[in-house]
Design an enzyme around this catalytic site. Sequence first.
Site, PDB file in Angstrom:
ATOM      1  N   SER A  30       0.825  -1.212   0.000  1.00  0.00           N
ATOM      2  CA  SER A  30       0.000   0.000   0.000  1.00  0.00           C
ATOM      3  C   SER A  30       0.860   1.264   0.000  1.00  0.00           C
ATOM      4  O   SER A  30       0.322   2.372  -0.012  1.00  0.00           O
ATOM      5  CB  SER A  30      -0.927   0.006   1.224  1.00  0.00           C
ATOM      6  OG  SER A  30      -0.178  -0.149   2.416  1.00  0.00           O
ATOM      7  N   THR A 162     -40.050  25.940 -11.001  1.00  0.00           N
ATOM      8  CA  THR A 162     -40.294  24.555 -10.602  1.00  0.00           C
ATOM      9  C   THR A 162     -40.418  23.807 -11.919  1.00  0.00           C
ATOM     10  O   THR A 162     -40.919  24.370 -12.900  1.00  0.00           O
ATOM     11  CB  THR A 162     -41.584  24.398  -9.764  1.00  0.00           C
ATOM     12  OG1 THR A 162     -42.687  24.836 -10.552  1.00  0.00           O
ATOM     13  CG2 THR A 162     -41.538  25.207  -8.477  1.00  0.00           C
ATOM     14  N   HIS A 163     -39.923  22.589 -11.964  1.00  0.00           N
ATOM     15  CA  HIS A 163     -39.863  21.819 -13.226  1.00  0.00           C
ATOM     16  C   HIS A 163     -39.066  22.577 -14.293  1.00  0.00           C
ATOM     17  O   HIS A 163     -39.275  22.364 -15.478  1.00  0.00           O
ATOM     18  CB  HIS A 163     -41.271  21.515 -13.770  1.00  0.00           C
ATOM     19  CG  HIS A 163     -42.239  21.020 -12.736  1.00  0.00           C
ATOM     20  ND1 HIS A 163     -42.483  19.684 -12.516  1.00  0.00           N
ATOM     21  CD2 HIS A 163     -42.999  21.685 -11.830  1.00  0.00           C
ATOM     22  CE1 HIS A 163     -43.371  19.548 -11.542  1.00  0.00           C
ATOM     23  NE2 HIS A 163     -43.693  20.756 -11.098  1.00  0.00           N
ATOM     24  N   SER A 284     -13.571  27.541 -27.742  1.00  0.00           N
ATOM     25  CA  SER A 284     -13.610  26.377 -28.619  1.00  0.00           C
ATOM     26  C   SER A 284     -12.568  26.564 -29.690  1.00  0.00           C
ATOM     27  O   SER A 284     -12.350  27.678 -30.170  1.00  0.00           O
ATOM     28  CB  SER A 284     -14.998  26.256 -29.247  1.00  0.00           C
ATOM     29  OG  SER A 284     -14.919  25.496 -30.443  1.00  0.00           O
ATOM     30  N   LYS A 290     -17.593  30.718 -28.940  1.00  0.00           N
ATOM     31  CA  LYS A 290     -17.886  29.907 -27.758  1.00  0.00           C
ATOM     32  C   LYS A 290     -17.138  30.368 -26.510  1.00  0.00           C
ATOM     33  O   LYS A 290     -16.014  30.843 -26.562  1.00  0.00           O
ATOM     34  CB  LYS A 290     -17.523  28.435 -28.015  1.00  0.00           C
ATOM     35  CG  LYS A 290     -18.498  27.702 -28.930  1.00  0.00           C
ATOM     36  CD  LYS A 290     -19.904  27.565 -28.378  1.00  0.00           C
ATOM     37  CE  LYS A 290     -20.021  26.474 -27.340  1.00  0.00           C
ATOM     38  NZ  LYS A 290     -19.838  25.140 -27.904  1.00  0.00           N
ATOM     39  N   GLU A 297     -18.895  22.464 -15.484  1.00  0.00           N
ATOM     40  CA  GLU A 297     -19.173  21.117 -16.011  1.00  0.00           C
ATOM     41  C   GLU A 297     -18.317  20.074 -15.304  1.00  0.00           C
ATOM     42  O   GLU A 297     -18.782  18.971 -14.991  1.00  0.00           O
ATOM     43  CB  GLU A 297     -18.878  21.065 -17.507  1.00  0.00           C
ATOM     44  CG  GLU A 297     -19.790  21.956 -18.340  1.00  0.00           C
ATOM     45  CD  GLU A 297     -19.269  22.072 -19.764  1.00  0.00           C
ATOM     46  OE1 GLU A 297     -19.608  21.213 -20.576  1.00  0.00           O
ATOM     47  OE2 GLU A 297     -18.509  23.013 -20.057  1.00  0.00           O
ATOM     48  N   GLN A 329      -7.452  -2.099   3.978  1.00  0.00           N
ATOM     49  CA  GLN A 329      -6.391  -1.313   3.346  1.00  0.00           C
ATOM     50  C   GLN A 329      -6.940  -0.536   2.140  1.00  0.00           C
ATOM     51  O   GLN A 329      -6.362   0.460   1.723  1.00  0.00           O
ATOM     52  CB  GLN A 329      -5.264  -2.255   2.907  1.00  0.00           C
ATOM     53  CG  GLN A 329      -4.105  -1.581   2.219  1.00  0.00           C
ATOM     54  CD  GLN A 329      -2.899  -2.494   2.148  1.00  0.00           C
ATOM     55  OE1 GLN A 329      -2.207  -2.678   3.144  1.00  0.00           O
ATOM     56  NE2 GLN A 329      -2.657  -3.089   0.993  1.00  0.00           N
TER      57      GLN A 329
END
Length: 465
Positions: A30, A162-163, A284, A290, A297, A329
Amino acid sequence: MTDTPKTSNAMWGGRFAAGPDAIMEAINASIGFDKRLYAQDIRGSRAHAAMLAAQGILSNSDAEAIGEGLLTVLSEIEAGDFPFSTALEDIHMNVEARLKEIIGEPAGRLHTARSRNDQVATDFRLWVRDQCDAAIEALTALMTALIAQAEAGADWVMPGFTHLQTAQPVTWGHHMMAYVEMIARDRSRFTDARARMNECPLGAAALAGTGFAIDRHATAAALGFDRPMANSLDAVSDRDFALEFLSASSICAIHLSRLAEELVIWSSAQFRFVAMSDKWSTGSSIMPQKRNPDAAELIRAKIGRILGATVALFTVMKGLPLAYSKDMQEDKEQVFDAADTLMLALAAMTGMISDLTVNRERLEAAAANGFSTATDLADWLVREAGLPFRDAHHVTGTLVAMAEAKGCDLPELSLEEMQSVNPLINQEIYSVLGVHNSVASRQSYGGTAPDQVRAQIARWKAALK
Ligand code: ARG
């Protein structure tokens, strides 16, 4: 067939004629990862040696040689010129073997009244405890960044969803403070876990305790633990402290991932609620326009590692009989990776939030879209016209349909048009259809009214002082 070394292990090989197979060494060792415990290991050994001397189990001169030698080992490791050896399996035996090279015979006395089982349990607790402290500090920094954003926009209106459908207007400050509450609970989970794990396994020895007259209270105190663990079998065999750390990390990770997701959505061309600073975006190579929210992300994605580590260690621990098994371990790599990931995600999130530019005009324009004050209209009908809420809901729905058919917003319907649906409606209705009036009216405790939001900001600022 792989090579079998001729010599047996110097630490435990008394009854072995030959050394392990090379593959055995690979699966068993280890040191590749537990070298991260070197400082905790040396700290624990120094406390143990000092206690042995105080109890008359070790001579003062041996204890002194051990203490000094361990400091030499520490500085060698920190200088980066320590010869870590896979044959010596783990950090404990690497340190002890080097100590023997430095001070000779007294090194062999350090392991009196101790086992690697209580040693590793102690080292790892110390390490995880430090990580709790680091997480608490990083979470406090994130709360501070969120509060600063909330304070700047305590009364900026935005759509509440909401949603992911426009629901009712809320304030930017309110939305930021929602995360402050979540992060504060995360922080308290690390505080709780730290308090519970702060007991010392050292002196439990292999599993049964020891016949030597050790002083476990002394080593516990020397290592900053509240007390020694009360059961030697439990002390060497549980990793619930690591599971708690991972669990707290996982819940925190979920919060970070949700916030990251909102930043991704909000920074899109369709929303433009926020602009990520150059420091936290990338471009990009093909599309010049971009500006990608990569940090958000990656936080969203890296959370998978933390959840994975948590499931992995739960799986390792389930079904293990008492006391120590080598399975345990496998605890370290999971916790190390989760801790590293969490700290990186927290630092990146704190940076992104601090450097975020919020587009107040876009927020406000979006807040008025999607008939977001329809509930205010219904509430007005209940309050001022005495309609039951269900009826008010129906009237409002009819008005929304009318506005939708006309392609306008609710405040753009004429009084005549509204009265054609319900004659009790009068001019006063327009006062509740504006988004600022809407949020200002939400004065219930914890509601989105700027006064309420400012009160929560003040409470948290005082708490964090
Ligand atoms: N490297 C081991 C671990 O991390 C240390 C304890 C080994 N104990 C033993 N009895 N082999 O768990």
